[in-house]
Motif scaffolding. Structure first.
Motif, PDB file in Angstrom:
ATOM      1  N   UNK A   1      -4.331   9.326   4.626  1.00 12.76           N
ATOM      2  CA  UNK A   1      -4.317   7.995   5.031  1.00 12.76           C
ATOM      3  C   UNK A   1      -3.306   7.288   4.867  1.00 12.76           C
ATOM      4  N   UNK A   2      -2.414   7.096   3.791  1.00 10.32           N
ATOM      5  CA  UNK A   2      -1.252   7.076   3.529  1.00 10.32           C
ATOM      6  C   UNK A   2      -0.543   7.796   4.751  1.00 10.32           C
ATOM      7  N   UNK A   3      -0.502   9.087   4.696  1.00 12.13           N
ATOM      8  CA  UNK A   3       0.649   9.795   5.838  1.00 12.13           C
ATOM      9  C   UNK A   3       0.032   9.120   7.272  1.00 12.13           C
ATOM     10  N   UNK A   4      -0.798   8.963   7.547  1.00  9.86           N
ATOM     11  CA  UNK A   4      -1.413   8.587   8.483  1.00  9.86           C
ATOM     12  C   UNK A   4      -0.889   7.434   9.462  1.00  9.86           C
ATOM     13  N   UNK A   5      -0.737   6.442   7.764  1.00  5.22           N
ATOM     14  CA  UNK A   5      -0.500   5.036   8.421  1.00  5.22           C
ATOM     15  C   UNK A   5       1.047   4.884   8.734  1.00  5.22           C
ATOM     16  N   UNK A   6       1.647   6.033   7.330  1.00  4.37           N
ATOM     17  CA  UNK A   6       3.262   5.879   8.297  1.00  4.37           C
ATOM     18  C   UNK A   6       3.684   6.850   9.261  1.00  4.37           C
ATOM     19  N   UNK A   7       2.548   7.408   9.637  1.00  2.00           N
ATOM     20  CA  UNK A   7       2.876   8.076  11.007  1.00  2.00           C
ATOM     21  C   UNK A   7       3.623  10.059  10.675  1.00  2.00           C
ATOM     22  N   UNK A   8       3.199  10.211   9.543  1.00  2.00           N
ATOM     23  CA  UNK A   8       3.821  11.714   9.527  1.00  2.00           C
ATOM     24  C   UNK A   8       2.809  12.476   9.464  1.00  2.00           C
TER      25      UNK A   8
ATOM     26  N   UNK B   1       7.778  14.966   5.834  1.00  3.40           N
ATOM     27  CA  UNK B   1       6.495  15.158   5.459  1.00  3.40           C
ATOM     28  C   UNK B   1       6.232  14.613   3.807  1.00  3.40           C
ATOM     29  N   UNK B   2       4.633  14.050   3.994  1.00  3.49           N
ATOM     30  CA  UNK B   2       4.150  13.348   2.596  1.00  3.49           C
ATOM     31  C   UNK B   2       3.225  14.701   2.216  1.00  3.49           C
TER      32      UNK B   2
ATOM     33  N   UNK C   1       1.023  -1.112   0.045  1.00  2.00           N
ATOM     34  CA  UNK C   1      -0.103  -0.290  -0.103  1.00  2.00           C
ATOM     35  C   UNK C   1       0.949   1.564  -0.041  1.00  2.00           C
ATOM     36  N   UNK C   2       0.452   2.375  -0.364  1.00  5.01           N
ATOM     37  CA  UNK C   2       1.475   3.964  -0.550  1.00  5.01           C
ATOM     38  C   UNK C   2       1.367   4.078   1.290  1.00  5.01           C
ATOM     39  N   UNK C   3       0.802   4.052   2.642  1.00 11.87           N
ATOM     40  CA  UNK C   3       1.859   3.971   3.692  1.00 11.87           C
ATOM     41  C   UNK C   3       2.691   3.181   3.492  1.00 11.87           C
ATOM     42  N   UNK C   4       2.451   1.810   3.272  1.00 14.95           N
ATOM     43  CA  UNK C   4       3.682   0.976   3.014  1.00 14.95           C
ATOM     44  C   UNK C   4       4.580   1.416   2.156  1.00 14.95           C
ATOM     45  N   UNK C   5       4.278   1.832   1.805  1.00  9.93           N
ATOM     46  CA  UNK C   5       5.425   2.071   0.856  1.00  9.93           C
ATOM     47  C   UNK C   5       6.510   3.519   1.306  1.00  9.93           C
ATOM     48  N   UNK C   6       5.391   4.514   1.454  1.00 12.37           N
ATOM     49  CA  UNK C   6       6.195   5.965   2.519  1.00 12.37           C
ATOM     50  C   UNK C   6       7.095   4.918   3.823  1.00 12.37           C
ATOM     51  N   UNK C   7       6.704   4.285   4.531  1.00 11.16           N
ATOM     52  CA  UNK C   7       7.559   3.197   5.095  1.00 11.16           C
ATOM     53  C   UNK C   7       8.541   3.220   4.758  1.00 11.16           C
ATOM     54  N   UNK C   8       8.250   2.108   3.860  1.00 10.86           N
ATOM     55  CA  UNK C   8      10.003   1.394   3.182  1.00 10.86           C
ATOM     56  C   UNK C   8      11.367   2.381   2.567  1.00 10.86           C
TER      57      UNK C   8
ATOM     58  N   UNK D   1      -5.539  18.408   7.614  1.00  9.54           N
ATOM     59  CA  UNK D   1      -4.450  18.283   6.671  1.00  9.54           C
ATOM     60  C   UNK D   1      -3.423  18.171   8.042  1.00  9.54           C
ATOM     61  N   UNK D   2      -2.224  18.924   7.873  1.00 11.07           N
ATOM     62  CA  UNK D   2      -2.167  19.898   8.314  1.00 11.07           C
ATOM     63  C   UNK D   2      -0.986  21.056   8.498  1.00 11.07           C
ATOM     64  N   UNK D   3      -0.480  20.742   6.964  1.00 13.47           N
ATOM     65  CA  UNK D   3      -0.524  21.469   5.800  1.00 13.47           C
ATOM     66  C   UNK D   3      -1.450  21.955   4.703  1.00 13.47           C
ATOM     67  N   UNK D   4      -1.698  22.961   4.556  1.00 13.15           N
ATOM     68  CA  UNK D   4      -2.037  23.098   2.420  1.00 13.15           C
ATOM     69  C   UNK D   4      -1.536  23.752   1.907  1.00 13.15           C
ATOM     70  N   UNK D   5      -1.113  23.571   0.378  1.00  7.17           N
ATOM     71  CA  UNK D   5      -0.378  24.778  -0.817  1.00  7.17           C
ATOM     72  C   UNK D   5      -2.069  24.791  -1.503  1.00  7.17           C
TER      73      UNK D   5
END
Length: 205
Positions: free
Chosen positions: A169-176, A159-160, A141-148, A191-195
């Protein structure tokens, strides 16, 4: 913060026009499909993995037929992208150059193997990124690939940056932390930040 991990579609570029051309060519050749896809069709699938995309876009095909057809589309898509590229968002190269002087940059996208390489091949931005990952290579999954990416590159505080609820959700799963690219394809409320444009990253970081 030591690094920034980016989504690709809806965050760094919009490749729909080129991808549509590639996929519609394959649809025209398919004996069971006769309805060409539109940019809006693709928009509703952004951020999803290929199996989910196939179920949404080609419900009339069996699971086996979808798998074969999607592989044909993906192979054609990568060939098209290497020749024609996509539409990179305004100021992306300039901003990435500036960010790369302060942070390590990466890409994690829900795409097939070869897609990110096609982005690199046409737009020549690969020197700015240290690593990338996608489910086409890992099956994760995307979250797992972020962790990888985090583990492989010993990242401590990334940050993602992405544009869909799936990215959040992937960011949340990766804890970032998650940076929402509001100019992209998705609608995200938390979200934590927005652009609102890619250049806003220089203001944030």
């Amino acid at each position: 913060m030591d690094s920034i991990i980016f989504d690709l579609d809806g965050t760094l570029w919009d490749s729909r026009e080129t991808v549509l051309e590639a996929w519609n060519e394959k649809i025209e050749q398919h004996e069971k499909l006769n309805q060409p896809l539109t940019a809006e069709d693709f928009k509703q699938t952004m951020g999803l993995q290929m199996k989910e995309i196939g179920e949404i876009l080609f419900p009339s095909l069996s699971a086996e037929e979808r798998e074969v057809f999607l592989q044909e589309c993906c192979d054609s898509e990568c060939d098209y992208l290497k020749k024609s590229g996509g539409s990179v968002y305004e100021n992306v190269e300039e901003v990435l150059n500036a960010l790369s002087k302060k942070y390590k940059l990466f890409i994690v996208s829900n795409c097939q193997a070869g897609y990110i390489e096609s982005f690199y091949d046409y737009h020549k931005l690969d020197p700015l990124f240290l690593d990338f990952e996608n489910p086409g290579r890992t099956g994760l999954s995307k979250g797992e690939n972020i962790k990888l990416i985090m583990e492989r590159n010993h990242l401590e505080s990334p940050v993602y940056v992405g544009d869909t609820e799936g990215d959040r959700k992937a960011s949340e799963s990766a804890g970032i932390p998650f940076v929402y690219a509001r100019y992209g394809f998705g609608e995200v409320e938390k979200y934590d930040y927005v652009i609102d444009e890619f250049r806003d990253l220089l203001r944030l970081f």
